[in-house]
Design an enzyme around this catalytic site. Structure first.
Site, short mmCIF file in Angstrom:
data_model
loop_
_atom_site.label_atom_id
_atom_site.label_comp_id
_atom_site.label_asym_id
_atom_site.label_seq_id
_atom_site.Cartn_x
_atom_site.Cartn_y
_atom_site.Cartn_z
N SER A 1 0.96 -1.22 0.22
CA SER A 1 -0.05 -0.08 -0.14
C SER A 1 0.85 1.33 0.12
O SER A 1 1.81 1.51 -0.65
CB SER A 1 -1.01 0.05 1.27
OG SER A 1 -1.87 0.96 1.02
N LYS B 1 -1.37 -9.79 -0.29
CA LYS B 1 -2.54 -9.84 0.02
C LYS B 1 -3.35 -10.90 -0.78
O LYS B 1 -3.02 -10.60 -2.12
CB LYS B 1 -3.22 -8.61 0.27
CG LYS B 1 -3.44 -7.59 -0.77
CD LYS B 1 -4.13 -6.36 -0.35
CE LYS B 1 -4.26 -5.28 -1.43
NZ LYS B 1 -4.96 -4.07 -1.15
N ASP C 1 -2.32 6.22 -3.58
CA ASP C 1 -1.20 5.56 -3.17
C ASP C 1 -0.80 4.46 -4.07
O ASP C 1 -1.36 4.44 -5.23
CB ASP C 1 -1.64 4.99 -1.93
CG ASP C 1 -2.71 3.74 -2.19
OD1 ASP C 1 -3.54 3.95 -2.81
OD2 ASP C 1 -2.71 3.06 -1.26
N ASP D 1 -1.08 1.22 -4.71
CA ASP D 1 -1.74 0.29 -5.44
C ASP D 1 -3.16 0.75 -5.64
O ASP D 1 -3.92 0.00 -5.98
CB ASP D 1 -1.99 -0.76 -4.44
CG ASP D 1 -2.84 -0.78 -2.97
OD1 ASP D 1 -2.74 0.30 -2.41
OD2 ASP D 1 -3.41 -1.56 -2.77
N ASP E 1 -5.85 2.01 -4.04
CA ASP E 1 -7.02 1.74 -3.28
C ASP E 1 -7.23 3.04 -2.58
O ASP E 1 -8.35 2.73 -1.86
CB ASP E 1 -6.92 0.30 -2.66
CG ASP E 1 -5.81 0.48 -1.17
OD1 ASP E 1 -5.02 1.26 -1.10
OD2 ASP E 1 -5.86 -0.57 -0.33
N LYS F 1 -11.16 -1.31 -2.05
CA LYS F 1 -11.18 0.13 -2.22
C LYS F 1 -10.73 0.36 -3.38
O LYS F 1 -9.71 -0.07 -4.31
CB LYS F 1 -10.41 0.62 -1.13
CG LYS F 1 -10.82 0.34 0.15
CD LYS F 1 -9.59 0.68 1.27
CE LYS F 1 -8.62 -0.29 1.29
NZ LYS F 1 -7.54 -0.03 2.55
#
Length: 552
Positions: A150, A160, A308, A310, A312, A414
């Site tokens: 992240s 993840k 950010d 990634d 999300d 997200k």
């Protein structure tokens, strides 16, 4: 925490990570599983760590991915696995390690063309689209893995797992994967299958697809792209060197939008970033210090958007107003969507974490909708977004997702891209910026004063957090007001908070331990003024300190 003297200033050479050393340690350092800090540990967003301290190395990824494969086999999941990664240095290395295990286990893996970057929401949306119309037990169900820490600093890595519902894996799944992976590490990777990456590439086992076009094409289902184009909204974008950097040009081309990238750099050191409040490089789009580069452009565009690595999370910058507080933008987004999505059923609920602003409660009530208040972690919104009973799910940390315009599921993780584009839609449709809309909400419902502070905590105190309750708190007032409720479980779903929330007629605070650091977080909000918030936060800190000390 004192503000670093160079917070908001561009990183200097001494701030940058030694990437060659980092990469060499990823491959040659073997984690010591007798050390808790070097074991696999899934927090609210997967396993994160750093090769420098033995918490994110090749063996971790091999073990975790084999554990994911084992979980898939146990659950009868046999469809395509979408594999995404962000722009952190360790992400590329971990991506290769993940592919080696997945292909050795004959998993059908799909990656972005040219093995490029793929944002978290794109993986989630691809899973949802692939599984549409399939029954829960269908053997052809798809799932995904995203390699990302992240917004963490450049030296960190993360991974993840998103099961077939497309969102973050539930606690029982991550616990199973964590335990399985640590067993593999303990047994020196016995049972972990691997196929050399070069061999896999040479014989064409890696399936590369264009994941950008399907996502971009589908955006019209969730955002009024035509309205943005008609209004000619000028949009400035700072990808913060993240995985969505190649998406914005495609979005602009397809929908005729006026989009400008104010920063097109991709660099594993993230040396172009301004330092965050603590002097570290951190790609946190909710921090005005990390977003200082984009803030310089705030008056050149109708809205500026940052994300950010990634993608999300979202950061919304309005002319003359600067970076919006995440809580403020969530409130505006919810109010706008409930007013401008006529196809949404009146029975749809609105989800918020219990540490998000109470202004959201007032807005939801004003629209005569039901609020669903859950613990911290986007995983609590997944089921509701998946079955389209939850119209919106949002976190105070600038992460959210919502349904398509027709009320069906868009994604279950997200999505910083749609939250950014929603800001442009709000301007196009109403003629007002999200910051202006927030002030309208304040005039209607009153101003809220919100803060979060982090404090150090030891392992023994951290373990006591789960046992806090009204009795251990032993208090009747907070900032001079009578305590009206002490919560240990979220009212929206009855799940344990992992800490405590205390409310009064004039404010509230919540305290919970960090899932990844030796810290506990206190969130507080006053409905009175800044002075009242100061007193509330002081009282909260003392109450928690006393409770942890006295709790046996």
């Amino acid at each position: 925490m004192a503000l670093h003297q160079r917070a908001g200033q561009t990183a200097q050479q001494q701030d940058l990570v030694n990437i060659p050393r980092l990469m060499s340690l990823y491959y040659r350092q073997v984690p010591d599983v007798t050390q808790p800090a070097q074991r696999v540990s899934f927090g609210t967003s997967g396993h994160r760590g750093c090769a420098f301290n033995g918490s994110f190395n090749q063996n971790h990824i091999w073990a975790i991915v084999q554990a994911v494969v084992d979980y898939r086999q146990q659950q009868g999941i046999n469809g395509t696995l979408f594999l995404g990664m962000d722009t952190h240095a360790l992400s590329q290395a971990a991506y290769i390690s993940a592919v080696e295990v997945l292909l050795a286990n004959e998993v059908n893996v799909v990656v972005q063309q040219h093995e490029s970057f793929t944002p978290t929401p794109v993986v989630s949306q691809a899973i949802v689209a692939a599984n549409e119309g399939k029954a829960k037990g269908d053997l052809a169900l798809s799932d995904g893995i995203i390699i990302t820490p992240s917004h963490n600093p450049p030296q960190d890595g993360g991974i993840k797992y998103n099961p077939p519902h497309g969102g973050p894996a539930e606690g029982e799944i991550t616990s199973w994967i964590e335990n399985r992976a640590n067993a593999y590490l303990t047994n020196q990777l016995e049972g972990v299958k691997k196929l050399n990456y070069g061999t896999a590439s040479a014989i064409g086992l890696i399936k590369q697809q264009d994941l950008i076009t399907p996502y971009v094409t589908a955006l019209v289902q969730v955002i009024d792209m035509a309205a943005i184009a008609r209004a000619g909204v000028k949009i400035g974008i700072d990808p913060l060197g993240g995985s969505g950097i190649y998406y914005w040009e495609k979005i602009a081309e397809r929908y005729g939008l006026d989009i400008t990238l104010v920063n097109d750099k991709v660099d594993p050191t993230f040396g172009f970033m301004p330092l965050d409040k603590d002097g570290k490089i951190r790609m946190d789009c909710s921090s005005p210090y990390a977003m200082a580069g984009l803030l310089k452009h705030q008056n050149e565009y109708d809205v500026c958007i940052g994300n950010d690595p990634d993608y999300d999370r979202h950061g919304i910058v309005c002319p003359g107003s600067g970076l919006m507080n995440p809580n403020h933008y969530l409130a505006v987004a919810i109010d706008y969507l409930l007013s401008h999505r006529p196809q949404w059923s009146a029975q749809l609920k609105i989800g918020k974490t219990l540490v998000s602003s109470a202004l959201i409660d007032k807005i939801v009530a004003s629209h005569q909708r039901e609020l669903c208040e859950v613990p911290v972690g986007f995983k609590w919104f997944v089921d509701g977004l998946a079955d389209a009973s939850l119209a919106f799910g949002g976190e105070e940390s600038a992460g959210a997702a919502f349904l398509k315009q027709d009320g069906s599921t868009w994604c279950t993780d997200k999505d910083g891209i749609i939250l950014g584009l929603l800001a442009a839609e709000i301007i196009a449709v109403t003629g007002k910026t999200p910051a202006e809309h927030y002030e309208t909400l304040v005039a209607k419902f009153g101003r809220c004063y919100y803060r979060r502070i982090d404090s150090p905590i030891n392992a023994k105190q951290k373990a006591r957090f789960g046992r806090l309750n009204g009795d251990t708190l032993n208090a009747s007032t907070l900032a001079g007001d009578a305590i009206t409720a002490v919560l240990t479980h979220a009212p929206g779903n009855g799940a344990a908070i992992g800490g405590i929330k205390v409310t009064t007629a004039n404010g509230w605070f919540a305290a919970r331990p960090s899932g990844t650091e030796a810290l506990f977080k206190i969130y507080g909000e006053s409905f009175v003024d800044e002075q009242h918030l100061e007193q509330l936060m002081r009282d909260a800190q003392q109450l928690v300190k006393n409770a942890l000390k006295g709790e046996g």
